[in-house]
Design an enzyme around this catalytic site. Structure first.
Site, PDB file in Angstrom:
ATOM      1  N   ASP A   1       0.990  -1.020  -0.001  1.00  0.00           N
ATOM      2  CA  ASP A   1       0.127   0.036  -0.058  1.00  0.00           C
ATOM      3  C   ASP A   1       0.899   1.013   0.087  1.00  0.00           C
ATOM      4  OD1 ASP A   1      -3.209   0.500   0.698  1.00  0.00           O
ATOM      5  OD2 ASP A   1      -2.021   2.349   1.142  1.00  0.00           O
TER       6      ASP A   1
ATOM      7  N   HIS B   1       0.333   3.926   1.783  1.00  0.00           N
ATOM      8  CA  HIS B   1       0.184   4.389   3.231  1.00  0.00           C
ATOM      9  C   HIS B   1       1.144   3.836   4.378  1.00  0.00           C
ATOM     10  CE1 HIS B   1      -3.231   5.401   0.687  1.00  0.00           C
ATOM     11  NE2 HIS B   1      -3.221   6.638   1.355  1.00  0.00           N
TER      12      HIS B   1
ATOM     13  N   SER C   1      -5.353  11.155   2.225  1.00  0.00           N
ATOM     14  CA  SER C   1      -5.917   9.853   2.531  1.00  0.00           C
ATOM     15  C   SER C   1      -4.981   9.162   3.859  1.00  0.00           C
ATOM     16  CB  SER C   1      -5.805   8.902   1.505  1.00  0.00           C
ATOM     17  OG  SER C   1      -4.757   8.736   0.706  1.00  0.00           O
TER      18      SER C   1
END
Length: 380
Positions: free
Chosen positions: A190, A192, A287
């Site tokens: 990912d 993040h 995000s």
């Protein structure tokens, strides 16, 4: 790959296409013309096309095959991802060059300065939360990928610019690097950070805020609890479309242990209606802040011991949510004392489409920053 392995893969590819062709022929034979459609209008062709797409997903098979070939033979995915080593995936935004990057750096710096000055008119302090690139924090897993020159020292450039302009920006890179032995800070598959990484960053930011500013109201205790660990396929896996035919080729999913944070008074059954309505700290960003999977907002509440208004947005970068917040009713009617602006370093050299905002207002905002930069340059 060896010549034999390559031949096997080519043969496999031809075999898959052959099977798809055979399936398509059986699907054609199964088609029944609806009585309500005439041969002379276009509805008959549309009816057949819909039947073919539904019963014979040959396009999906081809996508899976080509993606598998790219992944196995060339270690590549679709535009958007860089394949690292050891099952690690990276956003290609952390590597690719941008021919307009130098201009964008100056333009984004003017925007940041303009935001700082706009907030200062309302006696609001700006704190920058510069999120270091995943590739910078975990360079040991990038494999054969290499960052473009503009990304080489981008984090350091960003921090030097903030220091030069007098904007508070705690060094999250050093803090996160020091925490690496204690746990994984970014997800493998990912873009993040993990909830642990988000917590480490939130603790550092909160310490800087409480050390430099006196927040109104009494401290409030917040409690963070961990939930069960889940198997998690990160957002970067979408750029390797080998599922379902070649699902086993994919990097293994991450183990994501989610966290949730609530006020201690809520755990004791107290009425939340009597909580303070004024928000001392506002969070704006991407995000990294908006997605509840990382619990960054909750971690800030816990370490600040204050409620936090979250105005971050998914999929819009850091600049658009900030400009939207400055024009919101919440900002006008209930301004905070401190704004934490979460800003991933990879966005610093990227352009922004600001067409949804009044262009005169945007120009005035950026001009505030430009004038500040010129003044500082003239004083050197």
């Amino acid at each position: 790959m060896s010549k034999t392995a390559q031949n096997i893969y080519v043969a496999s590819f031809i075999g898959v296409l052959t099977l798809g062709f055979i399936s398509s022929m059986s699907g054609v034979l199964d088609y029944k013309q609806p009585n309500t459609y005439s041969v002379l209008d276009g509805n008959l062709a549309k009816s057949f096309e819909d039947h073919y797409d539904k019963e014979l997903p040959l396009k999906d098979i081809g996508t899976n095959v080509w993606a598998a070939l790219d992944f196995v033979l060339f270690n590549e995915g679709r535009l958007g991802v860089k394949i690292g080593a050891d099952g690690w995936l990276y956003s290609d935004e952390e590597f690719k060059p941008d021919p307009t990057g130098t201009h964008n750096l100056s333009d984004n710096l003017n925007t940041i300065e303009g935001v700082r000055n706009e907030l200062a008119k309302h006696n609001i302090k700006l704190v920058m939360a510069i999120v270091p690139a995943k590739a910078r924090l975990y360079p040991e897993h990038i494999g054969n990928n290499h960052a473009s020159p503009i990304h080489a020292d981008l984090y350091q450039q960003f921090h030097k610019a903030m220091d030069r302009e007098g904007i508070m920006a705690p060094d999250l890179l050093a803090t996160l690097e020091a925490a690496k032995p204690r746990g994984q800070l970014f997800l493998r598959t990912d873009t993040h950070w993990t909830p642990f990484g988000a917590d480490i960053a939130a603790k550092r930011l909160s310490a800087a805020v409480t050390h430099n500013f006196v927040l109104p109201g009494d401290p409030q205790e917040y409690v963070t609890s961990t939930e069960k660990t889940e198997s998690y396929h990160g957002d970067l896996t979408r750029f390797i479309p080998v599922d379902p035919l070649f699902k086993t080729l994919m990097p293994p999913p991450d183990d994501l242990q989610k966290r949730s944070t609530v006020a201690a008074s809520q755990t004791e059954g107290a009425d939340a209606l009597f909580a303070e309505s004024n928000i001392a700290v506002a969070l704006v960003g991407t995000s990294y802040s908006a997605n509840p999977n990382w619990n960054f907002e909750g971690a800030l509440r816990e370490h600040l011991q204050r409620d936090v208004g979250n105005y971050a947005e998914d999929g819009r970068g850091p600049v658009l949510p900030m400009l939207g917040y400055l024009q919101s009713d919440d900002f006008k009617n209930n301004p905070p004392q401190v704004v934490i602006w979460e800003f991933p370093e990879r966005y610093f050299p990227m352009p922004n489409d600001l067409s949804e905002f009044d262009q005169d207002w945007v120009a005035r905002l950026k001009n505030q920053g430009n004038e500040q930069n010129l003044a500082l340059t003239g004083n050197r």
